[in-house]
Design a protein around this motif. Structure first.
Motif, mmCIF file in Angstrom:
data_model
loop_
_atom_site.group_PDB
_atom_site.id
_atom_site.type_symbol
_atom_site.label_atom_id
_atom_site.label_comp_id
_atom_site.label_asym_id
_atom_site.label_seq_id
_atom_site.Cartn_x
_atom_site.Cartn_y
_atom_site.Cartn_z
ATOM 1 N N GLY A 194 0.804 -1.223 0.000
ATOM 2 C CA GLY A 194 0.000 0.000 0.000
ATOM 3 C C GLY A 194 0.830 1.262 0.000
ATOM 4 N N THR A 195 2.036 1.202 -0.573
ATOM 5 C CA THR A 195 2.918 2.369 -0.615
ATOM 6 C C THR A 195 2.278 3.496 -1.431
ATOM 7 N N PRO A 196 2.156 4.682 -0.885
ATOM 8 C CA PRO A 196 1.489 5.784 -1.602
ATOM 9 C C PRO A 196 2.270 6.241 -2.827
ATOM 10 N N VAL A 197 1.563 6.935 -3.707
ATOM 11 C CA VAL A 197 2.167 7.619 -4.847
ATOM 12 C C VAL A 197 1.778 9.088 -4.757
ATOM 13 N N LEU A 198 2.396 9.906 -5.599
ATOM 14 C CA LEU A 198 2.105 11.340 -5.572
ATOM 15 C C LEU A 198 0.760 11.646 -6.230
ATOM 16 N N ARG A 199 0.116 12.690 -5.746
ATOM 17 C CA ARG A 199 -1.098 13.141 -6.397
ATOM 18 C C ARG A 199 -0.740 13.642 -7.798
ATOM 19 N N ARG A 200 -1.725 13.681 -8.676
ATOM 20 C CA ARG A 200 -1.461 13.933 -10.094
ATOM 21 C C ARG A 200 -0.757 15.269 -10.352
ATOM 22 N N GLU A 201 -1.127 16.302 -9.607
ATOM 23 C CA GLU A 201 -0.502 17.608 -9.858
ATOM 24 C C GLU A 201 0.971 17.659 -9.429
ATOM 25 N N ASP A 202 1.397 16.707 -8.592
ATOM 26 C CA ASP A 202 2.790 16.649 -8.147
ATOM 27 C C ASP A 202 3.566 15.513 -8.805
ATOM 28 N N ASP A 203 2.896 14.691 -9.597
ATOM 29 C CA ASP A 203 3.486 13.450 -10.086
ATOM 30 C C ASP A 203 4.562 13.709 -11.144
ATOM 31 N N VAL A 204 5.389 12.693 -11.373
ATOM 32 C CA VAL A 204 6.524 12.809 -12.293
ATOM 33 C C VAL A 204 6.411 11.764 -13.395
ATOM 34 N N TYR A 205 6.967 12.090 -14.566
ATOM 35 C CA TYR A 205 7.044 11.112 -15.653
ATOM 36 C C TYR A 205 8.100 10.058 -15.317
ATOM 37 N N THR A 206 7.814 8.825 -15.691
ATOM 38 C CA THR A 206 8.737 7.727 -15.444
ATOM 39 C C THR A 206 8.935 6.947 -16.739
ATOM 40 N N ASN A 207 10.054 6.290 -16.855
ATOM 41 C CA ASN A 207 10.428 5.568 -18.077
ATOM 42 C C ASN A 207 10.727 4.116 -17.725
ATOM 43 N N PRO A 257 -3.130 2.515 -4.960
ATOM 44 C CA PRO A 257 -2.483 3.095 -3.780
ATOM 45 C C PRO A 257 -3.019 4.487 -3.472
ATOM 46 N N PRO A 258 -2.890 4.923 -2.226
ATOM 47 C CA PRO A 258 -3.311 6.298 -1.895
ATOM 48 C C PRO A 258 -2.408 7.318 -2.573
ATOM 49 N N ARG A 259 -2.934 8.507 -2.789
ATOM 50 C CA ARG A 259 -2.187 9.612 -3.392
ATOM 51 C C ARG A 259 -1.855 10.631 -2.313
ATOM 52 N N LEU A 260 -0.609 11.117 -2.356
ATOM 53 C CA LEU A 260 -0.154 12.093 -1.365
ATOM 54 C C LEU A 260 0.344 13.357 -2.047
ATOM 55 N N ALA A 261 0.211 14.487 -1.363
ATOM 56 C CA ALA A 261 0.902 15.700 -1.789
ATOM 57 C C ALA A 261 2.396 15.513 -1.556
ATOM 58 N N ARG A 262 3.217 16.210 -2.332
ATOM 59 C CA ARG A 262 4.663 16.037 -2.209
ATOM 60 C C ARG A 262 5.164 16.340 -0.796
ATOM 61 N N ASP A 263 4.636 17.372 -0.169
ATOM 62 C CA ASP A 263 5.082 17.710 1.191
ATOM 63 C C ASP A 263 4.798 16.567 2.163
ATOM 64 N N ASP A 264 3.641 15.925 2.027
ATOM 65 C CA ASP A 264 3.312 14.798 2.899
ATOM 66 C C ASP A 264 4.185 13.591 2.590
ATOM 67 N N ALA A 265 4.465 13.373 1.303
ATOM 68 C CA ALA A 265 5.298 12.239 0.908
ATOM 69 C C ALA A 265 6.693 12.345 1.523
ATOM 70 N N GLN A 266 7.227 13.551 1.608
ATOM 71 C CA GLN A 266 8.563 13.734 2.179
ATOM 72 C C GLN A 266 8.624 13.342 3.643
ATOM 73 N N GLN A 267 7.481 13.339 4.306
ATOM 74 C CA GLN A 267 7.434 12.949 5.710
ATOM 75 C C GLN A 267 7.199 11.451 5.880
#
Length: 309
Positions: A194-207, A257-267
């Motif tokens: 259940g590891t969170p991912v970033l919310r869409r507005e904070d998300d990053v492209y991946t390859n 998975p749940p979505r987090l804001a970047r500030d929350d993810a850093q914590q």
């Protein structure tokens, strides 16, 4: 693999007599070895005696040596006509944390006697750092942001130095590798946790690149492409990290998975995972397709997941 399905085509007799040294013969190295078995003489450097039988079973002649102990690499001089270097840098601390002593030791050992015709090095797309989601070509200057990426840049420098001695040196910049038959090759375990991912507005492209496609690119680069060339070995997907994990969840029938804001993810998230979430880029793979002429058997990220779903 029949010759007409190989990225090398039907090899002339002189190629079948060539000797390929694989350094870092793990999952991808073994996939390449399997495809080339019977067509070239296969040799692999290993520091683990526990891997000797597995290599022999794969048709590979093991050679015991340790990249962290340069004196054990003397036998590599003149042993191969082509070299595939897939060994990662060591995790080094101290004043030279940015150095990849392993690649330096390898090219010095290879330079002692007759030089191979080609050296292919598996680097990482992380050498670019954060590109803000831009489409990135191989001409973009590197801007490593992590110790791991700095060590990869140092390894690339060592490979290019070796290329100036005569061998065709080619660098493959590799993103995330996926395959259902590869350890950690899908997001399934991450979804279970259940590891969170970033919310869409904070998300990053991946390859991404399928392990079989990467092995094909490694083989092609051993014989194709100009000297001192860099290639992006990436599939055709254009997707953000959270969407990729959501796609996997849907295919597996698991909860997204749940979505987090970047500030929350850093914590809440570990530093290594945050380092990937802090870099956004889209790799242009047109040079790989044009010069290496690699046909992607798994052209999108969807295929590798569906095989296991």
């Amino acid at each position: 693999m029949p010759s007409n399905q190989s990225p090398l085509g039907a090899l002339p007799a002189r190629f079948r007599r060539e000797r390929l040294l694989i350094v870092g013969c793990g999952d991808v190295g073994l996939r390449a070895a399997q495809a080339l078995r019977g067509r070239v003489q296969l040799i692999a450097l290993t520091s683990s005696t526990g891997k000797l039988q597995r290599l022999r079973d794969a048709g590979v002649t093991p050679l015991v040596g340790n990249l962290d102990a340069p004196a054990t690499l003397r036998r590599l001089a003149g042993i191969a006509t082509r070299v595939l270097h897939l060994a990662p840098p060591a995790r080094e601390e101290g004043a030279q944390w940015w150095r990849d002593a392993r690649t330096t030791a390898l090219v010095r050992a290879l330079a002692r006697r007759s030089l191979p015709a080609a050296l292919v090095y598996g680097s990482t797309s992380g050498v670019y750092g954060d590109c803000g989601g831009a489409l990135v070509s191989e001409t973009r200057p590197v801007r490593p942001a992590t110790p791991r990426a700095h060590r990869r840049v140092d390894a690339e420098r060592a490979v290019r130095w070796f290329g100036r001695l005569g061998p065709a040196a080619r660098v493959l910049r590799i993103p995330g590798i996926y395959a259902p038959d590869r350890e950690g090759g899908t997001p399934r375990e991450r979804l279970k946790k259940g590891t969170p991912v970033l919310r869409r507005e904070d998300d990053v492209y991946t390859n991404h690149i399928h392990a079989d496609d990467l092995a094909r690119a490694c083989m092609a680069a051993l014989w194709r492409g100009g000297p001192q060339r860099v290639f992006h070995v990436s599939d055709d997907s254009d997707i953000k990290m959270g969407d990729y994990v959501d796609l996997a969840a849907d295919l597996y029938g698991m909860a997204r998975p749940p979505r987090l804001a970047r500030d929350d993810a850093q914590q809440q998230l570990p530093l290594q995972l945050l380092s990937f979430m802090g870099e956004s880029r889209r790799l242009d793979n047109s040079r790989m397709k044009r010069e290496l002429r690699v046909r992607l058997a798994h052209p999108t990220v969807h295929t590798g997941l569906r095989e296991q779903a």
